[in-house]
Design a protein around this motif. Structure first.
Motif, mmCIF file in Angstrom:
data_model
loop_
_atom_site.group_PDB
_atom_site.id
_atom_site.type_symbol
_atom_site.label_atom_id
_atom_site.label_comp_id
_atom_site.label_asym_id
_atom_site.label_seq_id
_atom_site.Cartn_x
_atom_site.Cartn_y
_atom_site.Cartn_z
ATOM 1 N N THR A 1 -20.742 40.450 0.189
ATOM 2 C CA THR A 1 -20.003 39.436 0.959
ATOM 3 C C THR A 1 -20.464 39.437 2.425
ATOM 4 O OG1 THR A 1 -18.200 41.007 1.250
ATOM 5 C CG2 THR A 1 -17.907 39.385 -0.466
ATOM 6 N N THR B 1 -21.867 36.229 4.339
ATOM 7 C CA THR B 1 -21.129 35.772 5.521
ATOM 8 C C THR B 1 -22.030 35.747 6.750
ATOM 9 O OG1 THR B 1 -19.239 36.899 4.554
ATOM 10 C CG2 THR B 1 -18.940 36.040 6.754
ATOM 11 N N GLY C 1 -9.288 33.154 2.831
ATOM 12 C CA GLY C 1 -10.545 33.886 3.036
ATOM 13 C C GLY C 1 -10.980 33.885 4.486
ATOM 14 N N THR D 1 -10.375 39.508 4.713
ATOM 15 C CA THR D 1 -11.619 39.797 3.981
ATOM 16 C C THR D 1 -11.919 41.293 3.990
ATOM 17 O OG1 THR D 1 -12.811 39.256 5.983
ATOM 18 C CG2 THR D 1 -12.788 37.575 4.304
ATOM 19 N N ASN E 1 -16.262 31.861 1.996
ATOM 20 C CA ASN E 1 -14.858 32.240 2.196
ATOM 21 C C ASN E 1 -14.154 32.487 0.872
ATOM 22 O OD1 ASN E 1 -14.827 32.296 4.925
ATOM 23 N ND2 ASN E 1 -13.752 30.367 5.223
ATOM 24 N N ALA F 1 -15.175 35.813 -0.466
ATOM 25 C CA ALA F 1 -14.544 36.872 0.337
ATOM 26 C C ALA F 1 -13.115 37.135 -0.133
ATOM 27 C CB ALA F 1 -14.550 36.475 1.811
#
Lengths: 81, 438
Positions: free
Chosen positions: B118, B122, B219, B223, B376, B379
């Protein structure tokens, strides 16, 4: 913890890094709680997982894998309507 | 002769300042010295995809249900993050290390895979935000990505956690730039008040799009990287058990500031909903341009700057959370008080992830929209196991002793976990059964 509270009682003047480097005993005294906590963590062993806990953790793991598949299906449908 | 290294001396120097402030009963100075991880984690989570998620929320739903809902998600984030403050202050150990020590390598590896996967996704979207924000001012992609990486590297060059934290705090405060943008949109405060009192209206009701936005907004607030970052930062900063009240205040102030910025973004983009503009596929620069007729050119520029800043701060905090976790698991030096030579793998991971993800963004025709769409959502879907481990650690008598969770905190924590899991299940139902409605 006793050493830590004695540090908190001290009235100390402001020091710079160079000055403090020459006072290793003070550094150790100030970081006493830090070192105690660290050594406590160092001695931690594996936690015993009950069957209920194992089922819960595995369930959450399958949840994540399933959801990742769902996300990829969703992205595919969104980009290839 | 006692031998202490530079990292210990630097931490002791910071702790001496805290002790002096406490002894002199300088409450504000004490708070000033101890705030940091909480504000950084909360404003860091107001990252580029999060701000875009709030912008999409405002433009598609206007002023209604989602305004108080976003406030609620930050309250849930506070609950989870407060546990990491206690864990960090009591154990002086990072989140990843505690998971490995108490649950073993098998479960630790799963947690790490979730975190690193993640985080990488991200980070790509943070650079997308940087590029989009800078693009509004005509700055080319390669220049904005290179400048961002150099700026982040500059913040790490202090070789002191304290200096890094203060630099980043100053930068993170620019997240509040969305508040003047909201004011420039001249919102109807009566409608804002009504939304907070009634959690309504929700235009279009509960459909698949509403669920995606709902999940995306969750999200945008809760997270996995936040847990690893704050516990690592609390431990690196050297917070002690006596500092817990200030640690909680730090997290509370962070949650409040972040909630204000998030709600301001929804308010700022609400005119797009009122004027029926279809903003469902908008990127950051398009939002800024579309807002110009309603907030003026200054407002549009501030919006673009806000997205740029959000990407920059989050890229730093998220990369740091990966590096903390990696260093803890590999049992290698992992403190911002170390020099590059003392912690090569720590800084190496930081810069490899930053260069890799920044590099992806400048590849021509790379399908970034895939990543932005899902980041998101992924997450929040990886959050339930993270909350599970968090609750188990926060209740672990051997780790936490008398500071373990109270019954009330457990009820609230389990509530957050159930809420996040249910939101994921509803999302899955809307994907598998497109005609599904609540």
């Amino acid at each position: 913890m006793a050493a830590q509270s004695s540090v908190e009682q001290l009235e100390m003047r402001r020091m710079n890094l160079k000055e403090l480097t020459s006072k290793p005993q003070l550094v150790q005294q100030v970081l006493c709680e830090y070192e105690e906590s660290h050594s406590k963590v160092e001695h931690l062993t594996l936690r015993k997982l009950t069957p209920g806990l194992k089922i819960t953790i595995w369930g959450l793991r399958f949840y994540v894998v399933f959801m990742i598949v769902v996300v990829f299906i969703n992205v595919f449908h969104t980009l290839h309507p | 002769m006692n031998i202490v290294n530079r990292e210990e001396t630097v931490r002791a120097l910071d702790r001496l300042e805290v002790i002096r402030a406490r002894n002199h009963r300088h409450r504000f100075r004490l708070l000033w010295l101890l705030v940091g991880p909480g504000i950084l984690v909360m404003l860091g989570e107001n990252d580029a995809p999060s701000m875009l998620s709030y912008a999409a929320t405002g433009s598609q739903f206007g002023l209604g249900f989602f305004l108080p809902f976003v406030f609620l998600t930050f309250a849930m984030a506070f609950l989870a993050q407060e546990m990491t403050v206690r864990l960090g202050a009591v154990s002086k150990t990072g989140h990843a290390e505690l998971i490995y020590r108490r649950f073993g390598q098998f479960w630790g590896n799963f947690a790490m895979v979730d975190l690193l996967f993640t985080n990488l996704l991200t980070l790509v979207t943070e650079f997308v935000g940087v590029v989009a924000g800078a693009g509004y001012f005509g700055i080319p992609k390669w220049a904005s990505v290179s400048a961002a990486i150099l700026l982040i590297a500059g913040a790490y060059s202090f070789r002191r956690y304290w200096s890094w934290e203060r630099t980043l705090l100053a930068l993170a405060m620019f997240n509040l730039i969305f508040i003047p943008v909201a004011l420039l949109s001249h919102p109807d405060w009566g409608t804002v008040g009504h939304a907070f009192m009634t959690f309504s209206p929700l235009p279009g009701g509960w459909n698949a799009n509403t669920v995606v936005i709902l999940l995306s907004d969750i999200g945008a607030t809760i997270t996995p990287w936040m847990l690893f970052f704050q516990q690592g930062a609390v431990s690196d900063k050297g917070l002690s058990i006596r500092d817990l009240p200030q640690g909680r205040m730090d997290t509370g102030i962070g949650a409040l500031l972040a909630a204000l910025a998030a709600m301001a973004t929804i308010i700022a983009t609400a005119p797009l909903f009122v004027h029926h503009m279809n903003a469902s596929q908008f990127g950051a620069a398009q939002f800024a341009q579309a807002l110009v007729p309603y907030v003026g050119p200054v407002g549009g520029a501030l919006f673009a700057l806000g997205i740029l800043e959000a990407g920059l701060v989050a890229a730093t905090t998220i990369a740091t959370s990966s590096a903390y976790a990696f260093g803890e698991v590999r049992k290698q030096a992992h403190s911002l008080n170390h020099s590059f030579h003392e912690a090569k793998s720590f800084y190496g991971i930081l810069f490899v992830t930053l260069c890799l993800t920044g590099g992806i963004v400048v590849i021509p025709h790379f399908p970034l929209e895939y990543i932005v769409l899902v980041v998101n959502v992924i997450a929040v879907l990886t959050m339930p196991p993270a909350i599970g481990f968090l609750l188990l650690l926060a209740n672990d008598k051997e780790v936490m002793g008398e500071h373990r969770n109270t019954r009330l905190l457990n009820v609230l924590g389990i509530g957050v976990g159930v809420f996040v899991s249910l939101a994921g299940i509803i999302y899955a139902l809307t994907v598998i059964f497109p005609n599904f409605t609540l």
